[in-house]
Write a protein that holds these residues in place. Sequence first.
Motif, PDB file in Angstrom:
ATOM      1  N   SER A 262       0.830  -1.213   0.000  1.00 43.33           N
ATOM      2  CA  SER A 262       0.000   0.000   0.000  1.00 43.33           C
ATOM      3  C   SER A 262       0.859   1.256   0.000  1.00 43.33           C
TER       4      SER A 262
ATOM      5  N   PHE B 278       0.817   3.967  -2.987  1.00 39.33           N
ATOM      6  CA  PHE B 278       0.446   5.358  -2.723  1.00 39.33           C
ATOM      7  C   PHE B 278       1.542   6.315  -3.189  1.00 39.33           C
TER       8      PHE B 278
ATOM      9  N   LEU C  17      -5.394   8.008  -1.675  1.00 39.07           N
ATOM     10  CA  LEU C  17      -5.544   7.165  -0.496  1.00 39.07           C
ATOM     11  C   LEU C  17      -6.812   6.316  -0.580  1.00 39.07           C
TER      12      LEU C  17
END
Length: 460
Positions: free
Chosen positions: A319, A323, A395
């Motif tokens: 993640s 991002f 996000l």
Amino acid sequence: MGHSHTHDTGNSEPTPATIGARKRANLLLAAILVPIGVLTVIGMMLLWPSGDRSSVTISNPYATADGVSIDVGQVERVSEEDCPSSQPTVDAGGDALQCQVAYTAPDAGGALVPVEVTPELARAGAVEAGDKIRYLNLDGVIQGGSAPYIFMDFVRTVPMMWLAVLYAVVVVAVARWRGLRAMIGLVGALVVLAQFILPGLVEGKPPLLLALVGSVVIMIGVLYFAHGFSARTSTALLGTLFGLSITALLAAWATESIYLFGVGDENAYALVNSSGEVSISAIIMCGLIISGLGVLNDVTITQSSAVWELYELAPNTSSRRLFSGAMRIGRDHIASTVYTIAFAYAGAALPLLILVSLYDRTLLENLTSGELAEEVVRTLVGSIGLVLAIPATTLIAVLVVKAVGIRQHAAADGGGQTPGQLVAGSAASSAGGQTVSVAPGGGDIETRRSRRDRDAHGAE
């Protein structure tokens, strides 16, 4: 020296695991967006204007007195000569003033009529033979030599229609059906503006709620109609709503704290005097919110698509790396769109900027003056909402793709291979001006520049 091979997968069919992940994402996003949509519809029903304008009294600049008409004709020739309106002065023994007279053939038929052109247009040489114009016909009212025909405006229908047709052809030719859907969505947005937001402001509806509800309706319609119902579009819509909320809060604060009351604006004075329900500060607040919708929509849909593309190419990417990779694209977008907002407003207010620059005041005094403060605040408020919408959209997209990830299904679809092996050295996607590829085995994302630097280092 190491080598990195990439293959174009932009036209490849999505795997069953990818299709399943997208369906799960749609369900997850629908659980969030459907209640928001229901609340928006309820808010629109409660705020819908009644259409009663009996309390509004405003003079129509195009209304005419008895015996006066607004005629249309084509200019046959233009000359500098004695002003028809100077005839009473000449009759009294004085000298006639010189002005531009456009001899015009009325569309209704008849002889040429001498239309007196205003000095501003005469100095610019704006009126020429062949122009279609509107003019006031005072022939049946004014007697004694004063100008019975006065220039009023140009007829712009034909050139504007041609420009609109050219715009539509270019958009459809380049963007095809998506471009056509976007234009239809734009028409729908203008209908919401004209039938809901503007009448609501005239009737004194709560401006913040009015702008928010109207903007959400516009964004839902424009995004889904232009880009289709997909997890990417829904993710972009959530990011847009976040940026819109930030913009609305800042607009409400700035309107009051920076004293944006339309001081010095003739249109503002006309509206204030037309009805006790009209609030100029409310109109300015709505304008601050609505003005950034187009750019906000642009950046959020781009960021959402970037995250989905990067993830589907490398499902094993963490993640954090996903991002950060998408945000590198977002930062480039921020830099360009902030300039877009600033120069769009500067171009629209160019005559005002020139006028204010001629005043004997410092730059700070000019920027904070009543004439320019609204434009400056509009740029700042819109830019803040835009900038914050990019990380928020990124996000949200990362959380969604990870929540419905394809990782657990990829091995079955790939004949026992791991997700990293499935995409190793074979997936590439262009985003934000850089080609992004998947590193073999690990699912990590690296740019073409980093591979080039690595290869050069190996050659040494």
